[in-house]
Design an enzyme around this catalytic site. Structure first.
Site, PDB file in Angstrom:
ATOM      1  N   TYR A  48     -20.759  18.612   5.060  1.00 37.97           N
ATOM      2  CA  TYR A  48     -19.858  18.937   6.161  1.00 37.97           C
ATOM      3  C   TYR A  48     -20.306  20.222   6.866  1.00 37.97           C
ATOM      4  O   TYR A  48     -20.163  21.330   6.339  1.00 37.97           O
ATOM      5  CB  TYR A  48     -18.425  19.115   5.652  1.00 37.97           C
ATOM      6  CG  TYR A  48     -17.864  17.914   4.922  1.00 37.97           C
ATOM      7  CD1 TYR A  48     -18.345  16.625   5.136  1.00 37.97           C
ATOM      8  CD2 TYR A  48     -16.833  18.065   3.996  1.00 37.97           C
ATOM      9  CE1 TYR A  48     -17.818  15.538   4.462  1.00 37.97           C
ATOM     10  CE2 TYR A  48     -16.304  16.978   3.324  1.00 37.97           C
ATOM     11  CZ  TYR A  48     -16.802  15.718   3.559  1.00 37.97           C
ATOM     12  OH  TYR A  48     -16.286  14.640   2.885  1.00 37.97           O
ATOM     13  N   HIS A 133     -21.759  11.986  -3.857  1.00 37.50           N
ATOM     14  CA  HIS A 133     -21.399  11.699  -2.477  1.00 37.50           C
ATOM     15  C   HIS A 133     -22.211  10.533  -1.916  1.00 37.50           C
ATOM     16  O   HIS A 133     -23.435  10.603  -1.805  1.00 37.50           O
ATOM     17  CB  HIS A 133     -21.650  12.953  -1.627  1.00 37.50           C
ATOM     18  CG  HIS A 133     -20.866  12.993  -0.354  1.00 37.50           C
ATOM     19  ND1 HIS A 133     -20.951  14.032   0.552  1.00 37.50           N
ATOM     20  CD2 HIS A 133     -19.967  12.130   0.177  1.00 37.50           C
ATOM     21  CE1 HIS A 133     -20.142  13.811   1.566  1.00 37.50           C
ATOM     22  NE2 HIS A 133     -19.539  12.655   1.368  1.00 37.50           N
TER      23      HIS A 133
END
Length: 330
Positions: A48, A133
């Site tokens: 992010y 992830h």
């Protein structure tokens, strides 16, 4: 292991500039507003904003009692500096300079390095929950090296719990069945719009006593407004016409019961007893207040019944629909 998660979790991708820039002061104020609203579960990732999310979130949480909240981040991508001038991070959809590139690394050393670098960016002494992830395209590596590395970190006490985050419900189901996980974060696959996580993932989680965190409950923005329009986003892109028609049908049924679509969308996944928390990305104090208010206002059971009769949600026995906190157990 026993982690208490607030029913509403704070997703820290937007404060890192997802789609559009967010300044440091607004990011800090957004985290402060989340805290004031009672949110005690915060989720981030190196992906992010190329580390910006972790830096902003860590700074905003600094000084708070570390035992009073749960923090999760993710591993699987390392951030490698880019030499020379950098443009914008268009590939990642973040309005930040492309000062680093993302490098997939699901090796034992890569997982450990990812956690170490996350802790440096966060400026905190520990992460409570570490997710692998988006491993759906690298399942062999995930099973052979990444999941054992996560389990090793948990055994050492470096993290309290481990899990996997993905939008691929089938991949998550396999990893739950064959791995040694505490939790999964399922993105966009258990929402008011669609529920494929119920097919194989939820039964596997129930059997293996794995907790579930629901993310992307607004399906990348499609369910975030009372009247979805053709310019809405779905799966981070344009919404296909059949999907838009279904979203509008959901909105119409909700409106008929005096409930706006986003409130129903936020409440829906939390009805399931396996779901510990709904993580929502928020970029401003106003968005925090809006989502907290949505969760605080009950949804009439007649709405769920109407949606089930129309085949828009599964026809099933009544599930949870309350404000209790939940725990990820092992």
């Amino acid at each position: 292991m026993d982690l208490a998660l607030s029913r509403l979790g704070f997703g820290a991708a937007p404060i890192a500039g997802l789609y559009s820039a967010v300044d440091d002061d607004t990011a800090a104020a957004t985290v402060d507003a989340a805290w004031a609203a009672g949110i005690r579960y915060f989720d981030t990732a190196p992906h992010y904003g190329l580390g910006r999310s972790e830096r902003l979130l860590g700074a905003a949480l600094a000084g708070r009692d570390r035992d009073s909240y749960v923090l999760s981040t993710k591993a699987g991508r390392l951030l490698v500096p880019v030499d020379g001038a950098a443009g914008s991070d268009d590939e990642g959809r973040f309005a930040v300079p492309a000062s680093h590139r993302r490098l997939w690394d699901l090796s034992r050393d890569g997982i450990r390095r990812s956690l170490d670098e996350s802790l440096q960016r966060l400026g905190l002494d520990r992460v409570d929950l570490l997710y692998l992830h988006d491993p759906e395209d690298r399942m062999d590596e995930a099973m052979a090296t990444a999941l054992p590395a996560l389990a090793e970190l948990r055994a050492e006490g470096a993290v309290r719990a481990v899990g996997v985050g993905s939008k691929d419900a089938a991949a998550l189901a396999r990893l739950v069945r064959e791995g040694d996980l505490d939790a999964v974060m399922v993105a966009g696959r258990y929402t008011l719009l669609e529920q494929p996580a119920q097919d194989a993932l939820f039964p596997a989680c129930a059997e293996r006593r794995v907790g579930v965190v629901a993310a992307a409950v607004f399906n990348s923005g499609l369910l975030a407004t009372a009247e979805p329009g053709p310019d809405a986003t779905y799966e981070y892109g344009a919404v296909p016409p059949p999907v838009l028609r279904r979203a509008r049908e959901l909105a119409a049924v909700c409106a008929g019961h005096g409930v706006d679509l986003p409130r129903a969308a936020l409440r829906f996944p939390l009805r399931h007893p396996l779901v510990s928390s709904a993580v929502v990305g928020m970029r401003s104090p106003a968005e925090v207040a809006e989502n907290a208010a949505r969760l605080a206002e009950p949804v009439p059971s007649a709405l769920w019944e109407s949606l089930a009769r129309r085949g828009l949600i599964p026809d099933e026995e009544p599930l949870l629909d309350d404000e209790r906190g939940a725990r990820v157990r092992r």
